[in-house]
Enzyme design. Structure first.
Site, short mmCIF file in Angstrom:
data_model
loop_
_atom_site.label_atom_id
_atom_site.label_comp_id
_atom_site.label_asym_id
_atom_site.label_seq_id
_atom_site.Cartn_x
_atom_site.Cartn_y
_atom_site.Cartn_z
N CYS A 49 4.30 2.83 -9.61
CA CYS A 49 4.49 4.06 -8.84
C CYS A 49 5.43 5.03 -9.54
O CYS A 49 5.95 5.96 -8.91
CB CYS A 49 5.01 3.74 -7.44
SG CYS A 49 3.92 2.63 -6.51
N ILE A 92 1.39 2.82 -1.27
CA ILE A 92 0.46 3.67 -0.52
C ILE A 92 0.03 4.83 -1.39
O ILE A 92 0.86 5.50 -2.01
CB ILE A 92 1.12 4.18 0.77
CG1 ILE A 92 1.47 3.02 1.71
CG2 ILE A 92 0.22 5.19 1.49
CD1 ILE A 92 2.29 3.42 2.92
N GLU A 94 1.35 7.41 -8.44
CA GLU A 94 1.34 7.05 -9.85
C GLU A 94 0.53 5.77 -10.08
O GLU A 94 -0.25 5.36 -9.23
CB GLU A 94 2.79 6.88 -10.35
CG GLU A 94 3.31 8.04 -11.19
CD GLU A 94 2.64 8.14 -12.55
OE1 GLU A 94 1.95 7.18 -12.95
OE2 GLU A 94 2.81 9.18 -13.22
N VAL A 95 0.76 5.13 -11.22
CA VAL A 95 0.01 3.94 -11.58
C VAL A 95 0.43 2.75 -10.72
O VAL A 95 1.60 2.61 -10.34
CB VAL A 95 0.21 3.59 -13.08
CG1 VAL A 95 1.67 3.29 -13.39
CG2 VAL A 95 -0.69 2.44 -13.50
N GLY A 130 -3.32 10.20 -4.39
CA GLY A 130 -1.99 10.61 -4.81
C GLY A 130 -1.22 9.42 -5.37
O GLY A 130 -1.65 8.27 -5.26
#
Length: 303
Positions: free
Chosen positions: A221, A191, A125-126, A123
């Site tokens: 993120c 995380i 984002e980058v 889960g």
């Protein structure tokens, strides 16, 4: 230190098993002094593969996680799942995207990416991984802990919050609606997880001495209005402003900061998840399967 895969998986230190006959032999090991035989008998075991001083290629670590997850699922079917697993390492420079990550959060042409770029099944984002950032990949069976993903995410955050407080005198916190750990408005830890049949993989990354420049080429993120930070950077800032939090680290070099953060991470992980760490020798694994995807973003999704 950049190492080849063949040496990465043979060179890591090991920790003692919780075995009465080995207690004298390993009594000088720092992590062993934090474990007692009574606690070892009472808690769930966790096998730890510790490569925290090594720079491991992302594809190798991902493939290793996949192999462990597959093994764990098979053990669960046979009712033989006796121990959790923890992998600790650093990565060679790499960008990774979560399942729903948008390429709009990349500030570079993917045809000319500054580092390797992977799309994974975690889960989030980058984000960026690289030297000076400690990464922990817990592969645990939540059936033996709590079958609640919200609880698991908050527990990973709790590990980092305790590390920053106990070892660096930093007041860390969560931010409502966001995942991660923050100090002075800057994100020190990211995380991203995946859970399959209640078995977790992927995990957390804590910026200790990491160069933060690569984060400027992405929207970390997917959060545009907040900065990324590191333990080293904040310690310097606190020292300049008021000396807060630097009493024991004013002359600490990068390697020592990594060592301190590593010991604290393992200790707090053991406490938060109520497991006893069993150091395991790194298996000799000379080949790992990368995704055959020919795309510029290497696809490493897996379910």
């Amino acid at each position: 230190m950049i190492v080849l895969a063949s040496s990465v998986f043979c060179s890591a230190p090991t920790w003692p098993l919780c075995n009465p006959s080995e207690s004298k032999q390993h009594s000088s090991t720092p992590i062993f002094r934090r474990l007692t035989l009574t606690r070892c008998q009472a808690k769930r075991c966790c096998d730890c593969y510790d490569m925290y001083k090594e720079l491991v290629p992302y594809a190798n670590a991902w493939s290793w996680q996949k192999a462990i997850v597959d093994k764990r699922k098979a053990q669960i079917e046979r009712n033989e799942d006796l121990a959790d697993t923890l992998i600790v390492l650093q990565h060679q420079p790499v960008y990774t995207l979560g399942t729903g990550s948008s390429e709009e959060n990349l500030h570079f042409d993917i045809k000319n990416a500054p580092f390797e770029l992977y799309r994974t099944e975690r889960g989030g984002e980058v984000t960026y991984h690289g030297p000076g950032q400690l990464v922990m990949y817990p592969i645990i069976n939540l059936r033996y802990h709590k079958m609640d993903l919200h609880w698991y995410l908050r527990s990973l955050e709790e590990v980092i919050i305790r590390v920053l407080s106990s070892s660096f005198s930093m007041e860390a916190s969560r931010i409502d609606g966001l995942t991660g750990v923050w100090v002075e408005g800057r994100k020190l830890a990211a995380i991203g997880i995946r859970v399959s049949q209640w078995v977790t993989y992927h995990g957390l990354a804590l910026n200790v001495t990491a160069d933060l420049a690569p984060f400027q080429q992405i929207v970390p993120c997917g959060i545009r209005d907040r900065q990324v930070g590191s333990i080293k950077g904040l310690l310097k800032e606190f020292s300049v402003s008021n000396g807060c939090g630097t009493e024991n680290h004013q002359d600490t070099d990068d390697f020592q900061l990594i060592d301190i953060a590593h010991r604290s991470l393992v200790k707090e992980f053991s406490e938060v998840f109520q497991v006893d760490i069993h150091g395991k020798p790194i298996p000799v694994l000379t080949s790992f399967r990368e995704s055959p995807s020919p795309g510029l973003i290497k696809d490493m999704t897996y379910s």
